[in-house]
Design an enzyme around this catalytic site. Structure first.
Site, mmCIF file in Angstrom:
data_model
loop_
_atom_site.group_PDB
_atom_site.id
_atom_site.type_symbol
_atom_site.label_atom_id
_atom_site.label_comp_id
_atom_site.label_asym_id
_atom_site.label_seq_id
_atom_site.Cartn_x
_atom_site.Cartn_y
_atom_site.Cartn_z
ATOM 1 N N LYS A 55 0.833 -1.203 0.000
ATOM 2 C CA LYS A 55 0.000 0.000 0.000
ATOM 3 C C LYS A 55 0.867 1.253 0.000
ATOM 4 O O LYS A 55 0.661 2.167 -0.808
ATOM 5 C CB LYS A 55 -0.935 0.014 1.213
ATOM 6 C CG LYS A 55 -1.875 1.224 1.236
ATOM 7 C CD LYS A 55 -2.596 1.362 2.567
ATOM 8 C CE LYS A 55 -1.717 1.990 3.603
ATOM 9 N NZ LYS A 55 -2.440 2.318 4.863
ATOM 10 N N ASP A 80 -6.438 1.030 1.093
ATOM 11 C CA ASP A 80 -6.525 1.159 2.541
ATOM 12 C C ASP A 80 -7.907 0.691 2.985
ATOM 13 O O ASP A 80 -8.663 0.107 2.211
ATOM 14 C CB ASP A 80 -6.228 2.596 2.976
ATOM 15 C CG ASP A 80 -7.357 3.561 2.642
ATOM 16 O OD1 ASP A 80 -8.269 3.198 1.866
ATOM 17 O OD2 ASP A 80 -7.341 4.696 3.175
#
Length: 213
Positions: free
Chosen positions: A124, A142
């Site tokens: 991420k 997320d």
């Protein structure tokens, strides 16, 4: 306009609608890739607002990889304390800086493969750096992104990497970062975890979860 029937159709309609609602901006304050990398590492389980309040002190004392690599760890821990998990974050920041110096001449790399080798950097975070700092393909997933795409019936995957891999073919590669940023903003402002504001949502005419509560 007919409702999109496929996951790809819902992803594309979402992308089109949110373009009209939000400017695709990263709310972590930064002036260069190194600062964004530090801020993103600190943002784990912490709000962007708190990170933004914390990083000026960090950058004033440790403005680059060389300074951060030689930081006093106790001092660094004290500086990042407000972001939570400060001991592990301080170690990761220093380890990241030392790896940048050892392997990349102190510069933040652009490849996903190199980024995820840095301490404190997962897929991420690497995608944030690629898409925001370098305008390269990258779709950070997320909690907001994962929640919204499941509510919208775009994918049922729970694992962030599987969500990313499911979304990638649905969105043009150089628009993936903007798609993620707009989903995050929509998740924060409208489609919240506990009380989504479906009445105010521009996606409510095709979202299968709209008004479900």
């Amino acid at each position: 306009m007919a409702k999109p029937r496929s996951p790809k159709g819902r992803a594309q309609r979402t992308h089109e609608r949110l373009k009209d609602e939000y400017e695709a901006v990263c709310e972590l304050e930064h002036r260069n890739p190194f600062e964004l990398l530090v801020a993103t590492i600190l943002s784990a389980q912490c709000t962007d607002a708190r990170v933004n309040a914390t990083v000026p002190g960090v950058f004033a004392k440790y403005p680059d990889a060389e300074a951060l690599a030689s930081a006093d760890l106790d001092d660094l821990e004290e500086l990042v304390h407000p972001t939570g998990f400060f001991r592990s974050k301080a170690r990761n920041l220093q380890g990241m800086a030392r790896r940048l110096l050892a392997d990349h001449g102190g510069e933040v790399p652009t490849s996903l493969k190199d980024l995820v080798k840095l301490p404190g950097v997962g897929r991420k975070t690497a995608n944030v750096i690629r898409s925001v700092a370098f305008d390269l393909p990258g779709l950070p997933v997320d909690t907001h992104v994962g929640r919204l795409v499941r509510r919208l019936g775009i994918t049922a995957e729970e694992d962030p990497v599987k969500v990313e891999l499911a979304l990638n073919p649905m969105i043009p590669q150089y628009e993936r970062g903007d798609f993620s940023l707009r989903l995050i903003l929509h998740g924060r402002r409208v489609c919240s975890s506990r009380k989504p504001a479906c009445d105010d949502c521009v996606l409510n005419d095709f979202c299968p979860s709209a008004f479900a509560a």
